[in-house]
Write an enzyme that holds these catalytic residues in place. Structure first.
Site, short mmCIF file in Angstrom:
data_model
loop_
_atom_site.label_atom_id
_atom_site.label_comp_id
_atom_site.label_asym_id
_atom_site.label_seq_id
_atom_site.Cartn_x
_atom_site.Cartn_y
_atom_site.Cartn_z
N GLU A 20 72.51 59.76 25.12
CA GLU A 20 71.32 60.04 25.62
C GLU A 20 71.53 60.74 26.93
O GLU A 20 72.09 60.63 27.82
CB GLU A 20 70.53 58.59 26.00
CG GLU A 20 69.17 58.75 26.60
CD GLU A 20 68.69 57.35 27.24
OE1 GLU A 20 68.11 56.58 26.30
OE2 GLU A 20 68.45 57.42 28.54
N ARG A 110 56.29 53.10 22.94
CA ARG A 110 55.07 52.99 23.73
C ARG A 110 55.21 53.58 25.03
O ARG A 110 54.13 54.35 25.55
CB ARG A 110 54.61 51.50 23.92
CG ARG A 110 53.13 51.36 24.39
CD ARG A 110 52.70 49.99 24.22
NE ARG A 110 51.25 50.08 24.95
CZ ARG A 110 50.95 50.20 26.19
NH1 ARG A 110 51.68 50.27 27.03
NH2 ARG A 110 49.57 50.26 26.73
N ASP A 112 55.92 52.74 29.36
CA ASP A 112 55.49 51.77 30.34
C ASP A 112 54.31 52.44 30.87
O ASP A 112 54.20 53.74 31.15
CB ASP A 112 56.52 51.49 31.54
CG ASP A 112 57.66 50.94 31.03
OD1 ASP A 112 57.51 49.94 30.10
OD2 ASP A 112 58.89 51.25 31.47
N TYR A 158 65.30 45.06 22.38
CA TYR A 158 65.56 44.57 23.82
C TYR A 158 66.51 43.18 23.48
O TYR A 158 65.71 42.42 23.44
CB TYR A 158 64.44 44.31 24.52
CG TYR A 158 63.60 45.56 24.65
CD1 TYR A 158 63.81 46.47 25.77
CD2 TYR A 158 62.86 46.10 23.53
CE1 TYR A 158 63.09 47.63 25.71
CE2 TYR A 158 62.07 47.22 23.58
CZ TYR A 158 62.21 47.97 24.91
OH TYR A 158 61.67 49.39 24.79
N GLN A 189 67.95 48.49 24.25
CA GLN A 189 68.11 48.45 25.95
C GLN A 189 69.47 48.18 26.31
O GLN A 189 70.24 47.69 25.49
CB GLN A 189 67.10 47.70 26.32
CG GLN A 189 66.95 47.59 27.89
CD GLN A 189 66.54 49.04 28.62
OE1 GLN A 189 67.62 49.91 28.63
NE2 GLN A 189 65.40 49.03 28.84
N GLN A 225 73.73 52.24 40.61
CA GLN A 225 73.25 52.51 39.05
C GLN A 225 73.63 51.02 38.40
O GLN A 225 72.46 50.70 37.68
CB GLN A 225 74.58 53.41 38.71
CG GLN A 225 74.09 54.62 38.23
CD GLN A 225 74.91 55.44 37.49
OE1 GLN A 225 75.95 54.99 37.04
NE2 GLN A 225 74.93 56.81 37.54
P1 FAD Z 1 56.78 47.86 22.20
O1 FAD Z 1 56.94 48.44 20.70
O2 FAD Z 1 55.30 47.66 22.43
O3 FAD Z 1 57.75 46.77 22.56
C1 FAD Z 1 57.51 46.06 23.78
C2 FAD Z 1 57.77 44.59 23.63
O4 FAD Z 1 56.48 43.91 23.21
C3 FAD Z 1 58.80 44.11 22.73
O5 FAD Z 1 59.43 42.98 23.12
C4 FAD Z 1 57.91 43.93 21.31
O6 FAD Z 1 58.72 43.24 20.51
C5 FAD Z 1 56.64 43.37 22.10
N1 FAD Z 1 55.45 43.72 21.42
C6 FAD Z 1 54.74 44.58 21.48
N2 FAD Z 1 53.77 44.70 20.57
C7 FAD Z 1 53.68 43.56 19.87
C8 FAD Z 1 53.17 42.94 18.60
N3 FAD Z 1 52.08 43.48 18.23
N4 FAD Z 1 53.54 41.87 18.09
C9 FAD Z 1 54.73 41.15 18.80
N5 FAD Z 1 55.46 41.52 19.72
C10 FAD Z 1 54.96 42.94 20.22
N6 FAD Z 1 60.44 54.70 28.36
C11 FAD Z 1 60.03 56.08 28.61
O7 FAD Z 1 58.86 56.19 29.34
N7 FAD Z 1 60.72 57.24 28.15
C12 FAD Z 1 61.73 57.18 27.47
O8 FAD Z 1 62.50 58.38 27.00
C13 FAD Z 1 62.35 55.87 27.28
N8 FAD Z 1 63.42 55.88 26.31
C14 FAD Z 1 63.92 54.40 26.03
C15 FAD Z 1 65.04 54.49 25.05
C16 FAD Z 1 65.39 53.09 24.64
C17 FAD Z 1 66.76 53.24 23.95
C18 FAD Z 1 65.00 52.00 25.12
C19 FAD Z 1 65.27 50.57 24.95
C20 FAD Z 1 63.70 52.35 25.93
C21 FAD Z 1 63.19 53.34 26.33
N9 FAD Z 1 62.16 53.37 27.07
C22 FAD Z 1 61.52 54.67 27.49
C23 FAD Z 1 61.43 52.36 27.85
C24 FAD Z 1 60.07 51.73 27.08
O9 FAD Z 1 59.03 52.94 26.76
C25 FAD Z 1 59.81 50.64 27.63
O10 FAD Z 1 60.62 49.46 27.58
C26 FAD Z 1 58.41 50.15 27.04
O11 FAD Z 1 57.87 49.07 28.08
C27 FAD Z 1 58.35 49.66 25.60
O12 FAD Z 1 58.37 50.57 24.69
P2 FAD Z 1 58.35 50.18 23.20
O13 FAD Z 1 58.23 51.07 22.31
O14 FAD Z 1 59.78 49.28 23.09
O15 FAD Z 1 57.19 49.19 22.99
#
Ligand code: FAD
Length: 296
Positions: A20, A110, A112, A158, A189, A225
Site C-alpha cells: 500500500e 466507506r 471516515d 478489523y 487494518q 509511527q
Molecule cells: P464499514 O463497512 O462501514 O465498516 C466499519 C465498521 O462498521 C465495521 O466494523 C463493520 O463491520 C461495521 N458495520 C458497518 N455497517 C454495518 C452493518 N450494516 N451491519 C453490521 N456492521 C456494520 N480510509 C480512507 O479514507 N482512505 C483510504 O484509502 C483507506 N484505506 C484503508 C485500507 C484498509 C486496508 C483499511 C483497513 C482501512 C482503510 N481506510 C481508509 C479506513 C476506513 O475508511 C475506515 O476505517 C472507515 O471508518 C471504515 O470503512 P469501511 O469500509 O471498513 O466501513
C-alpha cells in the site's frame, strides 16, 4: 477441521505479497515516490494499492499515482475508494474515470467522516455504505464491454475491532454480505499480534466467509509511527517495542523490521495466504522484510 485447516483452504500455492502507498503531497515527494515505486515493482508484488482521501480529497493525486503505476510498471494498481460525503453520481463518475484509465481493481470503503463536518449534514447522511459501493462497482463492470473490466473488489476488515463495530458476529455478517455482493478479497487494518488475525480469520470462516483475508503489516520506523499505528488499531503498542524504539532515540527502522518479520513468520505459519505490506512510501523496510522471509 482445525482453525489452521480452514485458513489453508483458500491459500494459493505460493505466498504472495502486495503493497500500500499513499499519494504524494508535494512535487518533491512525488519525485521520491517515483523511485520507490520502481523498487517496489521490481519485487513483483501481486498489486500496489493507493489510498484515497476521505471525501475525495487528494483525488487527483490518487488518480495520477494509479496511472503512474499502470504506465510505468507491470504491477496491477488497486484504487481505494471511499463513499463518505460523496453523492452517488459523483462516485459513479469517479469509478468510470478510473476504469477508463485502465484501473479495474478497487478497495471499497466507506471512509471516515471528514473532520469538522456536521453529523447532520445531508451529504454525510446520504453517504452510501461500503456495501452499496460494492454494488456500484459491480454495476459499473456490468455496464462496460465484456472482458474489458475484470478486476477485483477488495474490502477492509478489523481484527481488533472498529469504533463502529457492533460485535464480532455483526462484523462477520457484514463481511459475508460484502462477499455475497461481489467482494473477493479482504485486507486487514494493522494489528500487532498474529493471534488477533488468526482468530478473526477463524471466526470469519466459521461464519461462512470464503474470500482470502490478507493481513496488513507495517514495519514501523519511528516511535511516532508506532504510536500512530497503535491509535489506528485502537490498541496499545507492544510495550517492549515501544521502549526499545524510545531508547534508540525514536528512530529505529531495524527494530520495526525485526518485529514485522517475526509477525509475518507467525502469520504465514498460521496459514495467511499472502501479506499486504503498508510501505509508508518507503521501500527499504518492506523489501528487508520480504528478503528475510525469502519471498524475494
Ligand atoms: P464499514 O463497512 O462501514 O465498516 C466499519 C465498521 O462498521 C465495521 O466494523 C463493520 O463491520 C461495521 N458495520 C458497518 N455497517 C454495518 C452493518 N450494516 N451491519 C453490521 N456492521 C456494520 N480510509 C480512507 O479514507 N482512505 C483510504 O484509502 C483507506 N484505506 C484503508 C485500507 C484498509 C486496508 C483499511 C483497513 C482501512 C482503510 N481506510 C481508509 C479506513 C476506513 O475508511 C475506515 O476505517 C472507515 O471508518 C471504515 O470503512 P469501511 O469500509 O471498513 O466501513
Amino acid at each position: 477441521m482445525s482453525a489452521s485447516d480452514l485458513l489453508v483452504a483458500s491459500a494459493p500455492t505460493k505466498t504472495r505479497f502486495s503493497f500500500e502507498v499513499f499519494p504524494p503531497r508535494s512535487n518533491q515527494a512525488a519525485l521520491a515516490l517515483g523511485a520507490v515505486i520502481q523498487h517496489l515493482a521490481a519485487t513483483r508484488p501481486e498489486f500496489i494499492s493507493v489510498t484515497y482521501g476521505a471525501n475525495g480529497s487528494h483525488r487527483e493525486a490518487t488518480l495520477d499515482l494509479l496511472k503512474h503505476i499502470r504506465k510505468h510498471t507491470d504491477v496491477l494498481p488497486m484504487a481505494h475508494l471511499t463513499t463518505v460525503a460523496t453523492p452517488r453520481e459523483q462516485l459513479e463518475a469517479v469509478i468510470q474515470g478510473l476504469m477508463d484509465a485502465g484501473i479495474h481493481d478497487f478497495l471499497a470503503l466507506r471512509g471516515d467522516n471528514p473532520r469538522g463536518m456536521d453529523e447532520a449534514d445531508p451529504l454525510l447522511q446520504d453517504s452510501l455504505s461500503s456495501l452499496e459501493l460494492i454494488n456500484l462497482l459491480s454495476a459499473a463492470r456490468a455496464s462496460r464491454p465484456a472482458f474489458t473490466s475484470v478486476g477485483r473488489t477488495a474490502v477492509a476488515v478489523y481484527p481488533t475491532g472498529h469504533p463502529q463495530s457492533r460485535s464480532l458476529e455483526a462484523d462477520i455478517d457484514w463481511l459475508l454480505q460484502k462477499e455475497q455482493a461481489g467482494a473477493s478479497l479482504a485486507i486487514t487494518q494493522l494489528f500487532f499480534y498474529a493471534e488477533e488475525y488468526l482468530e478473526f480469520v477463524a471466526a470469519a470462516r466459521a461464519g461462512g466467509v470464503k474470500l482470502p483475508i490478507l493481513p496488513g503489516v507495517m514495519p514501523v520506523s519511528t516511535s511516532q509511527q508506532l504510536r500512530k499505528v497503535a491509535e489506528l488499531a485502537g490498541q496499545q503498542a507492544p510495550t517492549e517495542l515501544e521502549r526499545a524504539m524510545d531508547s534508540a532515540g525514536g528512530f529505529a527502522p531495524e527494530l520495526g523490521v525485526e518485529y514485522a518479520i517475526k509477525l509475518c513468520r507467525e502469520l504465514l505459519a498460521g496459514g495467511a495466504p499472502s501479506l499486504h505490506l503498508y510501505t509508508f512510501n518507503k521501500h527499504e523496510q518492506v523489501t528487508a522484510v520480504l528478503r528475510e522471509l525469502e519471498l524475494i
